[in-house]
Write a protein that holds these residues in place. Structure first.
Motif, PDB file in Angstrom:
ATOM      1  N   LYS A  33     -11.505   2.523  -5.369  1.00 56.10           N
ATOM      2  CA  LYS A  33     -10.317   2.467  -6.216  1.00 56.10           C
ATOM      3  C   LYS A  33      -9.305   1.451  -5.697  1.00 56.10           C
ATOM      4  O   LYS A  33      -8.758   0.672  -6.463  1.00 56.10           O
ATOM      5  N   ASN A  34      -9.067   1.458  -4.393  1.00 64.63           N
ATOM      6  CA  ASN A  34      -7.972   0.680  -3.815  1.00 64.63           C
ATOM      7  C   ASN A  34      -8.352  -0.728  -3.400  1.00 64.63           C
ATOM      8  O   ASN A  34      -7.472  -1.582  -3.306  1.00 64.63           O
ATOM      9  N   LEU A  35      -9.593  -0.972  -3.093  1.00 66.44           N
ATOM     10  CA  LEU A  35      -9.986  -2.279  -2.563  1.00 66.44           C
ATOM     11  C   LEU A  35     -11.088  -2.930  -3.386  1.00 66.44           C
ATOM     12  O   LEU A  35     -11.811  -3.790  -2.879  1.00 66.44           O
ATOM     13  N   SER A  36     -11.210  -2.559  -4.628  1.00 71.59           N
ATOM     14  CA  SER A  36     -12.316  -3.066  -5.445  1.00 71.59           C
ATOM     15  C   SER A  36     -12.243  -4.571  -5.664  1.00 71.59           C
ATOM     16  O   SER A  36     -13.263  -5.208  -5.927  1.00 71.59           O
ATOM     17  N   GLU A  37     -11.063  -5.151  -5.518  1.00 71.57           N
ATOM     18  CA  GLU A  37     -10.905  -6.594  -5.705  1.00 71.57           C
ATOM     19  C   GLU A  37     -11.129  -7.380  -4.406  1.00 71.57           C
ATOM     20  O   GLU A  37     -11.160  -8.606  -4.429  1.00 71.57           O
ATOM     21  N   LYS A  38     -11.230  -6.674  -3.302  1.00 70.45           N
ATOM     22  CA  LYS A  38     -11.416  -7.321  -1.998  1.00 70.45           C
ATOM     23  C   LYS A  38     -12.902  -7.458  -1.695  1.00 70.45           C
ATOM     24  O   LYS A  38     -13.724  -6.721  -2.215  1.00 70.45           O
ATOM     25  N   PRO A  39     -13.276  -8.369  -0.804  1.00 70.16           N
ATOM     26  CA  PRO A  39     -14.680  -8.462  -0.374  1.00 70.16           C
ATOM     27  C   PRO A  39     -15.121  -7.154   0.297  1.00 70.16           C
ATOM     28  O   PRO A  39     -14.323  -6.449   0.907  1.00 70.16           O
ATOM     29  N   TRP A  40     -16.412  -6.878   0.204  1.00 71.98           N
ATOM     30  CA  TRP A  40     -16.941  -5.625   0.730  1.00 71.98           C
ATOM     31  C   TRP A  40     -16.671  -5.473   2.227  1.00 71.98           C
ATOM     32  O   TRP A  40     -16.458  -4.361   2.713  1.00 71.98           O
ATOM     33  N   TRP A  41     -16.703  -6.562   2.972  1.00 70.16           N
ATOM     34  CA  TRP A  41     -16.555  -6.463   4.419  1.00 70.16           C
ATOM     35  C   TRP A  41     -15.135  -6.051   4.813  1.00 70.16           C
ATOM     36  O   TRP A  41     -14.945  -5.405   5.840  1.00 70.16           O
TER      37      TRP A  41
END
Length: 119
Positions: A33-41
């Motif tokens: 929910k909170n980091l879906s726009e960030k890279p997976w790492w």
């Protein structure tokens, strides 16, 4: 740092595992929910940071619990706690709808509790 003997008891074991499961659930799923726009790492590193606090509660909790319960009983208690923490997290934090499947899963876990504690 308090010793485990000052924290012993089945109640402290359950309390520590509930708290550790809150951290674990956030570490495993909040990034969706909170980091879906960030890279997976980036999500992985943040999740590892959260998981550190989970382990700081889970390891002493299991050591305390092992004084009172068998390994199999510890695992089933953990699964019951996990579902008990996950359902409110899914509904209230992740905005998932309530599903009757959660009730069926809970009933299955009650069966597991019965079988692991029946002796």
């Amino acid at each position: 740092m308090p010793s485990l003997t000052s924290l012993t008891g089945p109640g402290s074991f359950v309390g520590l595992l509930i708290l550790s499961n809150v951290f674990m659930t956030f570490a495993w799923y909040a990034h969706l929910k909170n980091l879906s726009e960030k890279p997976w790492w980036i999500a992985a590193f943040i999740s590892w940071g959260i998981a550190f606090f989970e382990y700081m509660l889970q390891v002493p909790g299991n050591r305390i619990g092992f004084q009172y319960f068998s390994l199999g009983q510890l695992k089933i208690i953990q699964e019951v706690i996990t579902l008990g923490v996950f359902i409110p997290f899914a509904i209230f934090y992740m905005d998932e709808p309530f599903k009757t499947d959660y009730l069926w899963a809970g009933l299955c876990l009650l069966g597991a509790v019965y079988f692991i504690f029946r002796n």
